[in-house]
Structures are given as structure tokens and as C-alpha cells.
Design an enzyme around this catalytic site. Structure first.
Site, short mmCIF file in Angstrom:
data_model
loop_
_atom_site.label_atom_id
_atom_site.label_comp_id
_atom_site.label_asym_id
_atom_site.label_seq_id
_atom_site.Cartn_x
_atom_site.Cartn_y
_atom_site.Cartn_z
N ASP A 12 0.87 -1.18 0.00
CA ASP A 12 0.00 0.00 0.00
C ASP A 12 0.90 1.22 0.00
OD1 ASP A 12 -2.25 1.64 0.06
OD2 ASP A 12 -3.25 0.47 1.61
N ARG A 59 -17.32 4.04 -2.44
CA ARG A 59 -18.48 4.92 -2.65
C ARG A 59 -19.00 5.50 -1.35
NH1 ARG A 59 -23.45 2.35 -5.33
NH2 ARG A 59 -22.84 0.26 -4.64
N ARG A 65 -20.91 3.33 -8.74
CA ARG A 65 -19.51 2.86 -8.82
C ARG A 65 -18.76 3.68 -9.87
NH1 ARG A 65 -22.64 -1.61 -7.88
NH2 ARG A 65 -22.03 -3.03 -6.20
N ASN A 72 -10.07 6.03 -9.28
CA ASN A 72 -9.60 4.64 -9.27
C ASN A 72 -8.98 4.18 -10.60
OD1 ASN A 72 -10.46 4.65 -6.68
ND2 ASN A 72 -12.17 3.22 -6.95
N ILE A 95 -10.54 -5.86 -8.09
CA ILE A 95 -11.68 -5.59 -7.20
C ILE A 95 -12.06 -4.11 -7.27
CG2 ILE A 95 -12.38 -5.52 -4.76
CD1 ILE A 95 -10.58 -7.99 -4.32
N SER A 96 -11.08 -3.25 -7.55
CA SER A 96 -11.30 -1.80 -7.54
C SER A 96 -12.43 -1.40 -8.49
CB SER A 96 -10.02 -1.08 -7.98
OG SER A 96 -8.90 -1.58 -7.29
N ASN A 97 -13.34 -0.60 -7.98
CA ASN A 97 -14.47 -0.13 -8.80
C ASN A 97 -14.12 1.12 -9.58
OD1 ASN A 97 -16.71 -1.89 -8.56
ND2 ASN A 97 -16.88 -1.32 -6.38
N ASP A 128 -21.12 -10.95 -5.76
CA ASP A 128 -22.48 -11.04 -6.30
C ASP A 128 -23.02 -12.47 -6.15
OD1 ASP A 128 -22.39 -8.32 -7.13
OD2 ASP A 128 -21.19 -8.93 -8.86
N HIS A 155 -20.36 -5.82 -12.85
CA HIS A 155 -20.49 -5.63 -11.40
C HIS A 155 -20.97 -4.21 -11.09
CE1 HIS A 155 -19.85 -6.10 -7.14
NE2 HIS A 155 -19.02 -5.07 -7.14
N MET A 206 -16.73 -8.44 1.17
CA MET A 206 -15.87 -8.37 -0.02
C MET A 206 -14.60 -9.20 0.20
SD MET A 206 -15.55 -7.21 -3.06
CE MET A 206 -14.48 -8.53 -3.59
C1 LMR Z 1 -19.89 -4.09 -3.57
O1 LMR Z 1 -20.55 -4.67 -4.43
O2 LMR Z 1 -20.18 -4.13 -2.37
C2 LMR Z 1 -18.68 -3.30 -3.99
O3 LMR Z 1 -18.62 -3.23 -5.38
C3 LMR Z 1 -18.59 -1.96 -3.37
C4 LMR Z 1 -19.69 -1.01 -3.79
O4 LMR Z 1 -19.40 0.17 -4.04
O5 LMR Z 1 -20.86 -1.40 -3.83
#
Ligand code: LMR
Length: 285
Positions: A12, A59, A65, A72, A95-97, A128, A155, A206
Site C-alpha cells: 500500500d 463509494r 460505482r 480509481n 476488485i477496484s471499482n 455477487d 459488477h 468483499m
Molecule cells: C460491492 O458490491 O459491495 C462493492 O462493489 C462496493 C460497492 O461500491 O458497492
């Protein structure tokens, strides 16, 4: 806790040492090392088999997102660029949105570096599936451990498409249940964002989902030939005279009318998010 993890490298831009010291006390055989800041990124990545990228900002209520794109996108681009330079053969879990755009950004960066392998780049959509399994089991009174609901698409919002007709063990749903469950699964991330009221988005579920996807990847890398997961990947397409005729993954065959309609409805949004990611990555070169 997975015996398949031999070394765990944590990276990080700050606060890694404490996290690494903390997790290194778990009585597992894996060796934990910490890496802080861009100067240590290359060493973090050398020799690794799986890279998981959850970096970026989350978020707040009222945001989509896609509202995270401006921050991001650049973070993912730079991390994937380092992956391309230091461990080009690794599985990459994004994973990053917004995942619908960050995965195409990653693909473009890897292409620019001449190391793109679509079979090794994944948008992590396991959460999901985890949510779909939980909500369906609750709703239908099923034993959770047995439930498996495939989720296709991307997603974000309507691009998340649970295929309830393919639930295992097979279950029947009324039209009302299908609508309710589909909408809940599609909005589950927002449900957490709202409950956290400005303090971020899902982290624990997550992490659970990401751990499942990493474990599956490690099992596959270890030679297990029977590993199935849903993920946002570049799909094979059937080509015809007019170009792309159809997506052919087996999960997309035999859909119900409701699912087929929802699939058609998600395509323009998903396509636009993909194109936004590609344009961003191409603009930088
Ligand atoms: C989720 O599905 O929980 C993640 O993508 C985070 C989000 O912003 O919803």
C-alpha cells in the site's frame, strides 16, 4: 488460512507495516512481507502467482460505482503496469471499482506492454454470487452450503445478472420472487454503502468473497481440474457475417425470457463502461 498460500506480500502507499505485523502472527505456514510506496512495488510483485487489486476509494451514499472512475482508473492503471513489468504471468484479480471499466483498463495496459492474456485477467464478481446464494437460501429456506446461483454480466446495477433459473439445487421462483431477488442482488452493494452512511462500502463480505476467489485460483494453479467460478472476463464470441453473433458461454444458454430480456438490457451499459475504460487507457499512451 489457506495452506495454498506460501507467501503473502502486502502493498500500500501507507500503513502496511502494522497490518503485516498483525497478520503475520496467525499460526499459518505462509510468510508475510510488507511493501510501502511505489519504490517497493516492483519487489512486492516479483515472483508472485496471484495479484489481488482492491486499491482505490469507496463509494459514499448517492454515488454509483462509475463515480469512482476518475480516481480509481489511474490507480489501477499504474498498479497493472507494475504487474506487467514484474510478474506478467500472474493471475490478476481486479476488485477496484468501477470493475466494469477497471478490468478493460487493465486489459489495455497489459496489451500495451505486450503481455495481455485474457485467460488470466479477472474482474472479481464473487461477492455477487455470495450475495445471491445468501438471499436465495434465505428466501427459499434452503441449506446455504448447497446453494449456488450463477451471476453473469458485470459488477454494477443492472449489469449484475443473477441466473436464478440455474440455481442449484434446482428451485422454483414466482415472478415476484425473481423480480425481488434480482433487484436485491443488483443493489446489495448500495445496501451496504447506505448502511455505512458515508464510512465506505462492503469490506468484510468483499474480503470473504475475494478470499474465495483467490482460493479457487490457487486450487486451479495447483492442478485441481474441477474449479468453477463466475467472473468478469473477456468472453469468447461467436462470429458471423455481420460480426459478433452471440456470446457462447454455456451459462448463457437456455435462459428464461426474464433473464434474456435483462441480458439484452444490460449490454449497452456494460459496453459503454468497457469503452470508457479502453478510451482512458488509450488516451494515456
Ligand atoms: C460491492 O458490491 O459491495 C462493492 O462493489 C462496493 C460497492 O461500491 O458497492
Amino acid at each position: 488460512m489457506s495452506p495454498l498460500v506460501s507467501d503473502l506480500h502486502l502493498y500500500d502507499i501507507a500503513n502496511v507495516k502494522g497490518v503485516a505485523a498483525d497478520i503475520s502472527h496467525c499460526n499459518t505456514p505462509s510468510q508475510v512481507r510488507d511493501f510501502t510506496g511505489a519504490a517497493e512495488l516492483a519487489n512486492c510483485l516479483k515472483g508472485v502467482d496471484v495479484v489481488v487489486i482492491p486499491a482505490g476509494v469507496p463509494r459514499k451514499p448517492g454515488m454509483t460505482r462509475d463515480d469512482l472512475f476518475n480516481i480509481n482508473a489511474g490507480i489501477v492503471r499504474d498498479l497493472v503496469s507494475a504487474v506487467a513489468d514484474n510478474c506478467p504471468g500472474a493471475f490478476i484479480h481486479i476488485i477496484s471499482n468501477p470493475v466494469n471499466s477497471t478490468v478493460p483498463i487493465a486489459a489495455e495496459v497489459l496489451k500495451q506492454k505486450g503481455v495481455y492474456d485474457p485467460k488470466k485477467l479477472f474482474g472479481v464478481t464473487t461477492l455477487d454470487v455470495v450475495r445471491a446464494n445468501t438471499f436465495v437460501a434465505q428466501r427459499k429456506n434452503l441449506k446455504l452450503i448447497d446453494v449456488d446461483v450463477p451471476v453473469v454480466g458485470g459488477h454494477a446495477g443492472i449489469t449484475i445478472l443473477p441466473l436464478l433459473s440455474k440455481t442449484k439445487p434446482s428451485a422454483s421462483f414466482t415472478g415476484e420472487e425473481i423480480e425481488e431477488l434480482t433487484v436485491r442482488i443488483q443493489n446489495a452493494g448500495t445496501e451496504v454503502v447506505e448502511a455505512k452512511a458515508g464510512a465506505g462500502s462492503a469490506t468484510l463480505s468483499m474480503a470473504y468473497a475475494a478470499a474465495r476467489f483467490v482460493e479457487s485460483s490457487l486450487r486451479a494453479l495447483d492442478g485441481d481440474g474441477d474449479v468453477y467460478e463466475c467472473s468478469f472476463v473477456q468472453s469468447d464470441v461467436k462470429l458471423g457475417r455481420k460480426g459478433v453473433e452471440a456470446l457462447i458461454p454455456s451459462d448463457l444458454q437456455g435462459l428464461t425470457e426474464y433473464e434474456q430480456k435483462a441480458l439484452e438490457a444490460l449490454k449497452p451499459e456494460l459496453k459503454a463502461s468497457i469503452e470508457k475504460g479502453i478510451a482512458f487507457a488509450q488516451k494515456q499512451t
